[in-house]
Design an enzyme around this catalytic site. Structure first.
Site, short mmCIF file in Angstrom:
data_model
loop_
_atom_site.label_atom_id
_atom_site.label_comp_id
_atom_site.label_asym_id
_atom_site.label_seq_id
_atom_site.Cartn_x
_atom_site.Cartn_y
_atom_site.Cartn_z
N HIS A 577 0.82 -1.21 0.00
CA HIS A 577 0.00 0.00 0.00
C HIS A 577 0.86 1.27 0.00
O HIS A 577 0.51 2.26 -0.65
CB HIS A 577 -0.92 -0.01 1.22
N GLU A 813 -7.17 -12.89 -12.84
CA GLU A 813 -6.34 -12.73 -11.65
C GLU A 813 -5.83 -14.07 -11.14
O GLU A 813 -4.90 -14.12 -10.34
CB GLU A 813 -7.15 -12.08 -10.52
N ASP A 837 -2.84 -9.48 -8.25
CA ASP A 837 -3.21 -10.81 -7.76
C ASP A 837 -2.64 -11.90 -8.67
O ASP A 837 -2.24 -12.96 -8.19
CB ASP A 837 -4.72 -10.95 -7.66
N CYS A 884 -5.28 -3.82 -15.70
CA CYS A 884 -5.68 -2.81 -14.71
C CYS A 884 -4.87 -2.90 -13.42
O CYS A 884 -5.17 -2.22 -12.45
CB CYS A 884 -7.17 -2.91 -14.40
#
Length: 950
Positions: A577, A813, A837, A884
């Site tokens: 993050h 994913e 992922d 994405c």
């Protein structure tokens, strides 16, 4: 009120499935004159909204509010199904209780069943019950004892009036698990009873889980209804459990000993007067937990069964936690501790069995409770331990290779922030003085946060508003107040409570809550520093490079990009993050540079290359000059890219690629369009659900999706359906704990299990479209049948709500989706590859893992092979493919993705101008050659070196 009786029970019934079972139950309700014929439709409708399975083999089917007019008389009918009925999701029902009620009377029945549901083997017992009498006895359970122990006594609590004192009593009962959150409100409606000597009695039987009594006294003398208010009893009433206590209390008052209660200085003194559970001075032993996943279900079950073999009470607590000890014989209570590997367990047993029980249980825990366990690091003998490697600060002129996390070149003095240990006394001067210290520290931190909010933008300011909410959380302040009253120092009380609260959140294995735990620890340290007079290290005046072990999202968010030239961390990976937020703020970052970086002296000159993942210590003048020249050139390129941000992304040889934006809600849409986005390639709809205390209805969702489509003004919108579950559950959707939530019920797996939620979301999306370009994609699809089930729902709704420009696809994913791309491409309209992922699952590396996450690089050839496989399969069927994930914004990856012939790149808004410019600089033939060569490499490092050579 609904009551259970033998006459209502039908034993030995059979049903092939849930639908047949509901038909049988409805027939009995109709035959007995309780409901009208149409009530079966109400039972089915209620199941469609959400399963009525309670657990322990019990279901309570009942109608919807719309079918209450079909109820003639309140009642229940019970059916035993010894062979079991599949109630969905693998939940087997052996007893169904059909309810006919005009109001919420079934909630009272739930309350009465609470005792039975706490039994670990109830389902099997219900299946084997041979008579209605035996079955009813199982449901009614043993009479519950009144809870009255040290955690239900609160002395000298701050309160300004009767209502506040009653609220504090309700809070004690809630924390002890006796009542639901609404008990405080219903208690306020009850009529207080004066007992004499300034003692008052207040009780309610609503919102009660188990009977319990709280006793609280105010910090200062109070009056209520012109009488003294010295103490208050708050009773959570259930049955006659409190009768004996009430009789004892009457004796105390008749004998004039009431002052022994309200003048007591310890909970022990109160409990001795009332006959409650006095804390015992029992033998104990301590042992460290070595199980890799902590005290989860299997070892906890083993421990509970071992404890049940001893005829006496055994309790267990976690020394590092402020939580009270629980029964070692209760599986649910053991799991509630959330004990983790490396924590110390304290076993406490009554004296009669302690000599046998404690050594046996200690040995079982040391041996792993049926699991293979690795010894804890400090458990090995000193002579067997290898000497720890001696770390030294990197030498001047040397370079460290980390992970490229946010592009850009930065230089400046190192500002090394290593968390300092702060010493503080455990005992305080006096409760009043410690209370004042804490109040002053909280006010000072609140003021600091105010300043941060004022200088931050809205999104970042929200983080600090959350921190302010945490500072004022009554659940924290009540617990701290209780500790202060026992003589602890303000610092010790505050840190114990904050640490316990953070541990509880971390134990839930939920990503969002774990981040909130990090925020909680953040404010904990801030307040502790204020209490102990520790000054935060001052930021350098000139631009600097921040060096930390690991930077959390809130740490990055509080940085001033004008002063922070770059970020280097010892740990973490490119998809952490902190890296994502750093990219959003435009701060160059290198993560995972190793522990030695933390040994640098503050002020050491650093050169950071966020694109290559390299940090140079005290670089030579010529190297620094070359890097700064490169930085200036890049800055000029970014300025040029900004000027052309609204132009199409087209290679030099005329190949066009769409560049879209990833967003979480409609609030940032203006910024996205201004940055040059040609559409939205990922709308993360889970953020809409997280913003509500319960699932948002169709109208709420439709309004949000309509705002996004309005803002896009005809540009395409690609929406990811709700992606929660497993590692990121919603608080209002309880999901069973999973040993590996990343491989559990999440994404489309969850929404297919809750079809009404998915149908509401799809209905809202279709209604909002108004013939504008809408693309719907389903997350975490790993098997063809999952896609077909989701697509079928869209097609059914599309008949009702036609949409002219609609495409439906999946996110790739999971490696199985890429491997099945050939089959799936024949049926989907498009693929969107979520590289975060996909990388994690392909390489079997948790991208949050402290030591492995640096290796989770999306440019690994194995990941590129899956992207290539997906694109080729899609193009063979005339379908398009987008990316994405974070890889789409990696400057070293853009040309490769072009060469793999990806059709769309969706990135954060800030990255759009640069990604478009990178596309314009490339030509497709060269990119294809690069991609072919990259697919032949053997590591991500080799791929990145190859890109450098090109």
């Amino acid at each position: 009120m609904l009551e259970l009786a033998v006459e209502q029970i039908a034993m030995g019934q059979k049903a092939a499935d849930k639908n047949q079972a509901l038909h049988l139950l409805a027939s009995h309700l109709v035959a007995d004159g309780l409901v009208a014929e149409g009530y079966l439709d109400g039972l089915r409708a209620r199941e469609a909204q959400g399963s009525t399975f309670l657990g322990q083999g019990i279901a309570i089917p009942h109608g919807t509010p719309q079918t209450r007019e079909l109820v003639f008389s309140t009642g229940v009918r019970l059916m035993q199904f010894p062979e079991g009925v599949d109630w969905g999701d693998g939940q087997i029902v052996y007893l169904a209780i059909a309810i006919a009620a005009r109001s919420d009377e079934h909630l009272r029945l739930l309350q009465l069943l609470t005792r039975a549901l706490g039994e670990t083997d109830l389902a099997e017992a219900l299946r084997r019950a041979s008579s209605a009498e035996a079955l009813l006895k199982l449901l009614q359970g043993a009479p519950q004892a009144l809870a009255l122990d040290a955690q239900l006594v609160g002395l000298n609590l701050p309160a300004e009036d009767f209502d506040e004192l009653a609220w504090r009593g309700a809070r004690l009962l809630q924390r002890a698990g006796c009542v639901d959150a609404g008990f405080a409100a219903v208690l306020q409606q009850a009529e207080p009873l004066p007992l004499g000597e300034g003692l008052w009695w207040l009780h309610s039987e609503r919102q009660v889980r188990q009977p319990g009594l709280a006793f609280i006294t105010p910090q200062q003398p109070l009056r209520y209804r012109d009488q003294p208010l010295n103490g208050l009893f708050c009773l959570a009433s259930l049955g006659a459990a409190h009768q004996a206590l009430l009789e004892r209390l009457c004796e105390v008052l008749i004998e004039g000993r009431g002052q022994m209660l309200y003048q007591a200085t310890s909970s022990r003194a109160v409990l001795e007067v009332l006959g409650g559970e006095v804390p015992a001075d029992w033998p104990s032993t301590q042992v460290m937990l070595a199980n890799p996943h902590g005290l989860h279900a299997r070892p906890a079950k083993e421990l509970a069964q071992l404890a049940k073999g001893f005829d006496g009470e055994i309790r267990l607590r976690v020394l590092e936690s402020a939580e009270p000890a629980v029964s070692a014989k209760s599986l649910s209570q053991l799991l509630s501790l959330g004990a983790r590997r490396g924590q110390t367990l304290e076993l406490i047993a009554e004296p009669a069995i302690a000599a046998d029980a404690l050594p046996a249980l200690r040995a079982a825990i040391e041996q792993g409770l049926g699991e293979d366990v690795e010894p804890l690091p400090h458990a090995a003998p000193v002579e067997a331990q290898a000497p720890a490697p001696v770390l030294a600060a990197p030498a001047a002129g040397s370079s460290l290779q980390g992970v490229a996390a946010a592009p850009g070149i930065a230089s400046g003095p190192a500002h090394v922030c290593v968390e300092r240990e702060i010493d503080y006394p455990l005992r305080g001067e006096s409760p009043a003085q410690e209370r004042q210290k804490l109040r002053a520290a909280l006010e000072a931190v609140h003021a600091d946060l105010d300043a941060l909010i004022k200088r931050s933008d809205k999104a970042i300011g929200e983080i600090f508003l959350t921190h302010q909410e945490m500072l004022g959380d009554p659940a924290l302040t009540d617990d701290v107040e209780s500790r202060l009253a026992q003589g602890e120092s303000a610092a010790a009380a505050w840190m114990a409570v904050v640490d316990a609260a953070a541990r509880r959140q971390e134990a839930l294995q939920d990503t969002l809550l774990a981040e909130r735990a990090a925020d909680l620890r953040d404010i904990g340290r801030r307040v502790l520093a204020q209490l102990c007079g520790v000054q935060q290290s001052a930021e350098p005046e000139q631009p600097y490079v921040l060096v930390m072990a690991e930077v959390g999202p809130s740490d990055v968010a509080r940085l001033d990009p004008a002063r922070v030239a770059g970020i280097v961390t010892a740990h973490g990976g490119a998809t952490a993050h902190s890296a994502i937020v750093a990219r959003a703020l435009g701060i160059p970052a290198v993560v995972g540079a190793g522990e030695s970086i933390l040994l640098l002296a503050s002020g050491t000159a650093l050169l950071l290359d966020g694109q290559r993942g390299r940090v140079t210590i005290a670089p030579p003048a010529d190297e620094l000059q070359r890097a700064l020249a490169e930085r200036d050139a890049r800055e000029q390129r970014l300025q040029a890219a900004w000027a052309k941000r609204h132009e199409p992304a087209q290679t030099r040889d005329g190949h066009a690629v769409e560049v879209f934006a990833n967003i979480g809600d409609s609030s940032s849409l203006d910024k996205v369009v201004e940055q040059g986005a040609e559409g939205v390639g990922l709308l993360r709809t889970e953020l809409i659900f997280m913003a509500h205390s319960q699932a948002p209805d169709v109208a709420t969702q439709e309004a949000e999706y309509r705002r996004v489509l309005d803002g896009l003004a005809g540009r395409p919108l690609v929406v990811r359906t709700l992606d929660v579950g497993g590692d990121k559950p919603l608080p209002y959707w309880p999901i069973a704990a999973e040993e590996n939530p990343f491989l559990g019920v999440r994404g489309v797996r969850l929404t297919l299990q809750r079809p009404q939620i998915m149908e509401d979301q799809l209905r809202a999306l279709l209604r909002a479209a108004d013939d504008r370009p809408l693309r719907i994609m389903f997350p975490m699809v790993g098997q063809v049948h999952e896609w077909r089930a989701a697509k079928a729902m869209v097609e059914r709704l599309r008949i009702e709500i036609p949409v002219r420009d609609l495409q439906v696809g999946i996110m790739v994913e999971v490696p199985s989706a890429a491997l099945l791309a050939g089959q799936l491409a024949r049926e989907v309209d498009f693929f969107s590859i979520g590289t975060n992922d996909l990388t994690q699952y392909t390489l079997a590396i948790d991208r949050g893992h402290p030591s492995l996450s640096a290796q989770a690089d999306g440019l690994h050839p194995a990941v590129l092979q899956l992207i290539d496989m997906t694109v080729r399969a899609a193009h063979a069927q005339g379908k398009w493919v987008g990316v994405c994930g974070e890889l789409a914004a990696d400057p070293q990856a853009v040309a490769l993705l072009l060469g793999l012939e990806v059709d769309e790149l969706s990135v954060s808004a800030r990255s759009i101008p640069e990604v478009k410019a990178l596309v314009r600089q490339a030509d497709l033939s060269t990119a294809r050659a690069l991609a072919r060569e990259a697919l032949q490499q053997d590591s991500a490092e080799a791929v990145r070196a190859l890109v450098e050579r090109y």
